[in-house]
Scaffold this motif. Structure first.
Motif, PDB file in Angstrom:
ATOM      1  N   ARG A   1      -9.376 -18.976   3.143  1.00  0.00           N
ATOM      2  CA  ARG A   1     -10.062 -18.191   2.121  1.00  0.00           C
ATOM      3  C   ARG A   1     -10.741 -19.117   1.113  1.00  0.00           C
ATOM      4  N   PRO A   2     -11.872 -18.675   0.556  1.00  0.00           N
ATOM      5  CA  PRO A   2     -12.529 -19.507  -0.460  1.00  0.00           C
ATOM      6  C   PRO A   2     -11.674 -19.583  -1.716  1.00  0.00           C
ATOM      7  N   PHE A   3     -11.719 -20.710  -2.376  1.00  0.00           N
ATOM      8  CA  PHE A   3     -10.930 -20.921  -3.577  1.00  0.00           C
ATOM      9  C   PHE A   3     -11.830 -20.813  -4.795  1.00  0.00           C
ATOM     10  N   GLY A   4     -11.259 -20.917  -5.983  1.00  0.00           N
ATOM     11  CA  GLY A   4     -12.049 -20.756  -7.195  1.00  0.00           C
ATOM     12  C   GLY A   4     -12.634 -22.052  -7.719  1.00  0.00           C
ATOM     13  N   HIS A   5     -11.967 -23.174  -7.428  1.00  0.00           N
ATOM     14  CA  HIS A   5     -12.401 -24.451  -7.996  1.00  0.00           C
ATOM     15  C   HIS A   5     -12.429 -25.486  -6.895  1.00  0.00           C
ATOM     16  N   ALA A   6     -13.564 -26.163  -6.738  1.00  0.00           N
ATOM     17  CA  ALA A   6     -13.701 -27.255  -5.772  1.00  0.00           C
ATOM     18  C   ALA A   6     -13.783 -28.553  -6.567  1.00  0.00           C
ATOM     19  N   PRO A   7     -12.651 -29.201  -6.833  1.00  0.00           N
ATOM     20  CA  PRO A   7     -12.641 -30.329  -7.776  1.00  0.00           C
ATOM     21  C   PRO A   7     -13.370 -31.565  -7.279  1.00  0.00           C
ATOM     22  N   TYR A   8     -13.417 -31.786  -5.965  1.00  0.00           N
ATOM     23  CA  TYR A   8     -14.086 -32.978  -5.437  1.00  0.00           C
ATOM     24  C   TYR A   8     -15.588 -32.731  -5.261  1.00  0.00           C
ATOM     25  N   SER A   9     -15.938 -31.527  -4.818  1.00  0.00           N
ATOM     26  CA  SER A   9     -17.361 -31.154  -4.732  1.00  0.00           C
ATOM     27  C   SER A   9     -17.927 -30.836  -6.100  1.00  0.00           C
ATOM     28  N   ARG A  10     -17.064 -30.518  -7.047  1.00  0.00           N
ATOM     29  CA  ARG A  10     -17.406 -30.240  -8.440  1.00  0.00           C
ATOM     30  C   ARG A  10     -18.249 -28.964  -8.594  1.00  0.00           C
ATOM     31  N   PHE A  11     -17.640 -27.858  -8.151  1.00  0.00           N
ATOM     32  CA  PHE A  11     -18.204 -26.525  -8.333  1.00  0.00           C
ATOM     33  C   PHE A  11     -17.097 -25.581  -8.780  1.00  0.00           C
ATOM     34  N   GLN A  12     -17.497 -24.512  -9.476  1.00  0.00           N
ATOM     35  CA  GLN A  12     -16.586 -23.442  -9.854  1.00  0.00           C
ATOM     36  C   GLN A  12     -17.124 -22.124  -9.287  1.00  0.00           C
TER      37      GLN A  12
ATOM     38  N   ARG B   1     -16.260 -40.870   5.266  1.00  0.00           N
ATOM     39  CA  ARG B   1     -17.254 -41.168   4.239  1.00  0.00           C
ATOM     40  C   ARG B   1     -17.882 -39.906   3.659  1.00  0.00           C
ATOM     41  N   GLN B   2     -18.104 -38.915   4.495  1.00  0.00           N
ATOM     42  CA  GLN B   2     -18.976 -37.806   4.101  1.00  0.00           C
ATOM     43  C   GLN B   2     -18.275 -36.500   3.741  1.00  0.00           C
ATOM     44  N   ILE B   3     -17.104 -36.233   4.282  1.00  0.00           N
ATOM     45  CA  ILE B   3     -16.445 -34.949   4.015  1.00  0.00           C
ATOM     46  C   ILE B   3     -15.369 -35.149   2.959  1.00  0.00           C
ATOM     47  N   LEU B   4     -15.508 -34.449   1.853  1.00  0.00           N
ATOM     48  CA  LEU B   4     -14.612 -34.603   0.709  1.00  0.00           C
ATOM     49  C   LEU B   4     -13.281 -33.905   0.963  1.00  0.00           C
ATOM     50  N   PRO B   5     -12.231 -34.247   0.197  1.00  0.00           N
ATOM     51  CA  PRO B   5     -10.919 -33.627   0.420  1.00  0.00           C
ATOM     52  C   PRO B   5     -10.913 -32.102   0.312  1.00  0.00           C
ATOM     53  N   ASP B   6     -11.824 -31.530  -0.503  1.00  0.00           N
ATOM     54  CA  ASP B   6     -11.865 -30.066  -0.613  1.00  0.00           C
ATOM     55  C   ASP B   6     -12.774 -29.432   0.442  1.00  0.00           C
ATOM     56  N   GLY B   7     -13.350 -30.245   1.336  1.00  0.00           N
ATOM     57  CA  GLY B   7     -14.181 -29.730   2.418  1.00  0.00           C
ATOM     58  C   GLY B   7     -15.669 -29.770   2.159  1.00  0.00           C
ATOM     59  N   GLY B   8     -16.081 -30.159   0.972  1.00  0.00           N
ATOM     60  CA  GLY B   8     -17.502 -30.241   0.670  1.00  0.00           C
ATOM     61  C   GLY B   8     -18.129 -31.478   1.285  1.00  0.00           C
TER      62      GLY B   8
ATOM     63  N   MET C   1     -13.767 -27.694   5.882  1.00  0.00           N
ATOM     64  CA  MET C   1     -15.159 -27.352   5.602  1.00  0.00           C
ATOM     65  C   MET C   1     -15.423 -25.843   5.645  1.00  0.00           C
ATOM     66  N   ALA C   2     -14.750 -25.126   6.540  1.00  0.00           N
ATOM     67  CA  ALA C   2     -15.027 -23.693   6.673  1.00  0.00           C
ATOM     68  C   ALA C   2     -14.720 -22.913   5.390  1.00  0.00           C
ATOM     69  N   PRO C   3     -13.568 -23.111   4.736  1.00  0.00           N
ATOM     70  CA  PRO C   3     -13.348 -22.425   3.453  1.00  0.00           C
ATOM     71  C   PRO C   3     -14.377 -22.820   2.394  1.00  0.00           C
ATOM     72  N   MET C   4     -14.826 -24.089   2.427  1.00  0.00           N
ATOM     73  CA  MET C   4     -15.831 -24.526   1.464  1.00  0.00           C
ATOM     74  C   MET C   4     -17.159 -23.841   1.727  1.00  0.00           C
ATOM     75  N   LEU C   5     -17.462 -23.585   3.010  1.00  0.00           N
ATOM     76  CA  LEU C   5     -18.675 -22.847   3.344  1.00  0.00           C
ATOM     77  C   LEU C   5     -18.604 -21.440   2.759  1.00  0.00           C
ATOM     78  N   ARG C   6     -17.436 -20.790   2.889  1.00  0.00           N
ATOM     79  CA  ARG C   6     -17.250 -19.456   2.293  1.00  0.00           C
ATOM     80  C   ARG C   6     -17.417 -19.501   0.780  1.00  0.00           C
ATOM     81  N   PHE C   7     -16.967 -20.607   0.179  1.00  0.00           N
ATOM     82  CA  PHE C   7     -17.064 -20.779  -1.269  1.00  0.00           C
ATOM     83  C   PHE C   7     -18.511 -20.612  -1.740  1.00  0.00           C
ATOM     84  N   PHE C   8     -19.459 -21.150  -0.973  1.00  0.00           N
ATOM     85  CA  PHE C   8     -20.864 -21.150  -1.381  1.00  0.00           C
ATOM     86  C   PHE C   8     -21.603 -19.866  -1.015  1.00  0.00           C
ATOM     87  N   LEU C   9     -20.945 -18.920  -0.349  1.00  0.00           N
ATOM     88  CA  LEU C   9     -21.621 -17.700   0.087  1.00  0.00           C
ATOM     89  C   LEU C   9     -21.460 -16.588  -0.933  1.00  0.00           C
TER      90      LEU C   9
END
Length: 609
Positions: free
Chosen positions: A330-341, A242-249, A290-298
């Motif tokens: 590694r963090p990616f450039g686009h998180a399509p499910y969390s909806r961030f760039q 329910r809570q963790i999106l496919p991109d890890g967000g 989730m770990a790469p998504m955490l890096r995404f936000f740092l």
């Protein structure tokens, strides 16, 4: 405070678009029925008879430690040992040994949850063995005063936090403890664990539910109860879906919620491995995403970008979590499910919110920050959102959620999401679920990368239903990371030009860039640019066209403190005059286009450091 942010106010609070949460009435009805069914159960739980049902055998030892990855704070421990408590914006004095004898007002839910969740126990370990005696004295009072299972102290998620705190700190607590204290403590742990195993599915949606599932599984590991471990892991697998999106967000779209979820999941996975058990695929796959998504936000300073109720956080926590990331994604450039760039080049890093409200009921902390930016040069932040109010009170929380508190465009002082707080259903929702966010309209984005640089184009229709206006934001970042350009467009449909209540439709806009407190800003004499000097002496020039440029007061809360700062504001009227389409073919005529308002801005490096 509202004037500082530039938001308009009315008698009921900060102004927001009219809106509704789809399915809210049905959700409240289902919730009311569920609560009514639980009412007699909760009354029974408060009785002596119920406590007999959670009695049982108590193992002679606790089989493992469920680690707490949060960094210990010796200053916090020192304050607690001196009887000085600081819980969000609330401060009060009470000796540690008497804290559970103190009178806490019923409305102080945050304070009650913090105290009864015992997360502060983790910091006392930093003070050494001498603090364990005082901690045991406080726990003795708690065991005496709160045996009846009722109210906030025994809410499922508060019970879960308390159990996890004790599972993490039991070696610290039991050091030098005699059998007269050790035995009642372990009996209490066993009884609380049995109660939570029955009540975990009653936890509120989101992190409370996740915390409860983790604690059930952890209690099975600690007490060596296989059936309870399996049940906890099954509940957890469903909650992760329910809570963790496919991109890890996290479904709430909050970096802070993502970090808190990882702080729960990683120690459980580690405890399973240490006991020679396989980590369930659902748990391992979630952590790996989730770990790469955490890096995404740092940002490079190791702290989070402030979106959707998250502050900058503690860089030590992020480091602790990523240290345990086996996948090293590694963090990616686009998180399509969390909806961030995310755009990164040279010293510049930009994280952009390209989404609207999370789904109900996960929007209780959502902010109206669609298309907002958080920008840093190396370890120095330049501009972003105002941050999160935490537990500073409803007025601060509401103000920080408004669009005016974000580095994006707002129209007529309205927020792009509705925060309903009036009417029977909305008021009931606010009391039951916290103030929710709702928005009618889609938010989308696309990106392109080539030798010329990075391009992002985003579209928000969140204002379209209420005002007939849509917002587009285009970003360009040079490969060297020394040139960031932006373009904000407001496109007016025919509905935006219709007179309302006997007057001509008029709209105004404001594009805000809230500067970080360490940035020195100077408006040029010509008024068309602002020189921004960072703490390390690096200088950036901000220019704009198509709007009036100004510097106004602002506030910054992302670091946990309320700090005064400045904001760059681009303002002006929305163009509602249709113009002929010059690109139309001869057979198409010159039918008027939808009117557009175009605001261009740029941030360029002037003096590197």
């Amino acid at each position: 405070m509202d004037e500082t942010l530039g938001a308009t106010t009315h008698e009921g609070g900060i102004k927001a678009m009219p809106g509704r949460i789809k399915g809210l009435g049905a959700a409240l009805m289902r919730d009311a029925l569920a609560r009514a069914a639980l009412a007699p159960v909760k009354l029974f739980r408060a009785t002596w008879a119920y406590r007999q049902t959670i009695r049982g055998a108590v193992p002679d030892r606790l089989r493992c430690v469920i680690k707490d990855l949060r960094p210990r704070d010796l200053e916090c421990a020192d304050r607690i040992l001196r009887g000085r408590w600081q819980i969000g914006a609330r401060t009060f004095a009470a000796p540690l040994a008497q804290i559970f004898d103190a009178e806490i007002p019923r409305g102080e839910t945050t304070v009650l949850e913090y105290l009864h969740g015992f997360s502060w126990l983790h910091h006392l370990e930093a003070a050494g063995a001498g603090a364990s005696g005082e901690a045991r004295a406080a726990i003795s009072v708690w065991m005496k005063n709160f045996r009846a299972i009722k109210g906030t102290p025994h809410a499922p998620h508060v019970t879960a936090r308390r159990l996890l705190a004790f599972f993490s700190g039991h070696r610290f607590l039991l050091r030098d403890a005699d059998i007269l204290w050790r035995s009642p403590f372990q009996i209490m742990l066993a009884e609380q664990s049995r109660y939570l195993a029955r009540a975990a599915n009653e936890a509120e949606p989101g992190l409370p539910a996740l915390t409860s599932c983790v604690a059930v599984a952890a209690s099975g590991l600690v007490f060596g109860e296989e059936a309870r471990t399996r049940r906890g892991l099954e509940l957890l697998s469903r909650e992760l879906a329910r809570q963790i999106l496919p991109d890890g967000g996290h479904v709430s779209r909050s970096p802070g919620a993502l970090a808190e979820a990882l702080t729960l999941l990683m120690p459980l996975a580690s405890a399973l491995r240490e006991q020679g058990r396989a980590v369930p695929d659902a748990l391992q796959n979630a952590v790996d995403r989730m770990a790469p998504m955490l890096r995404f936000f740092l940002h490079p300073d190791g702290r989070f970008a402030a979106f959707n109720g998250a502050g900058e956080g503690d860089e030590r926590l992020a480091a602790n979590l990523l240290e345990r990331d086996d996948a090293r994604g590694r963090p990616f450039g686009h998180a399509p499910y969390s909806r961030f760039q995310r755009l990164t080049a040279g010293r510049l890093s930009i994280i952009a919110d390209m989404g609207g409200a999370p789904p109900f009921p996960y929007a209780s902390r959502a902010h109206a920050g669609a298309l907002s930016l958080d920008v840093a040069s190396g370890t120095h932040r330049i501009f972003g959102n105002c941050g999160s109010a935490g537990s500073r009170g409803a007025h601060w929380v509401r103000a920080m959620r408004e669009t005016a508190a974000h580095a994006t465009l707002s129209i007529d002082g309205l927020s792009s999401l509705a925060f309903p707080d009036q009417g029977i259903i909305s008021s009931a929702a606010a009391r039951r679920f916290g103030v929710q966010a709702a928005g009618d309209g889609e938010v989308s984005s696309r990106r392109e990368e080539n030798a010329a640089g990075y391009f992002v184009e985003a579209h928000s229709a969140l204002y379209e239903k209420a005002l007939g206006l849509t917002h587009e934001r285009r970003l360009f970042l040079s490969p060297a990371g020394d040139d960031l350009r932006g373009e904000d467009r407001i496109i007016a449909a025919e509905a935006a030009r219709e007179p309302r209540k006997g007057r001509t439709a008029r709209h105004s806009f404001a594009v805000r860039f809230h500067l970080y407190p360490d940035v020195r800003a100077t408006l040029s004499q010509s008024g068309d640019s602002v020189l921004l000097v960072l703490a390390n002496g690096e200088a950036w020039r901000f220019r704009a066209s198509g709007a009036q440029l100004g510097l106004e007061p602002s506030v910054h809360l992302a670091s946990g403190l309320v700090r005064k700062t400045l904001q760059i504001v681009l303002s002006g009227p929305v163009n509602l005059t249709a113009e002929p389409d010059e690109n139309a073919g001869p057979d198409e005529g010159s039918a008027p286009q939808n009117p557009q308002t175009i605001i261009k801005w740029a941030l360029k490096l002037e003096a590197a450091k």
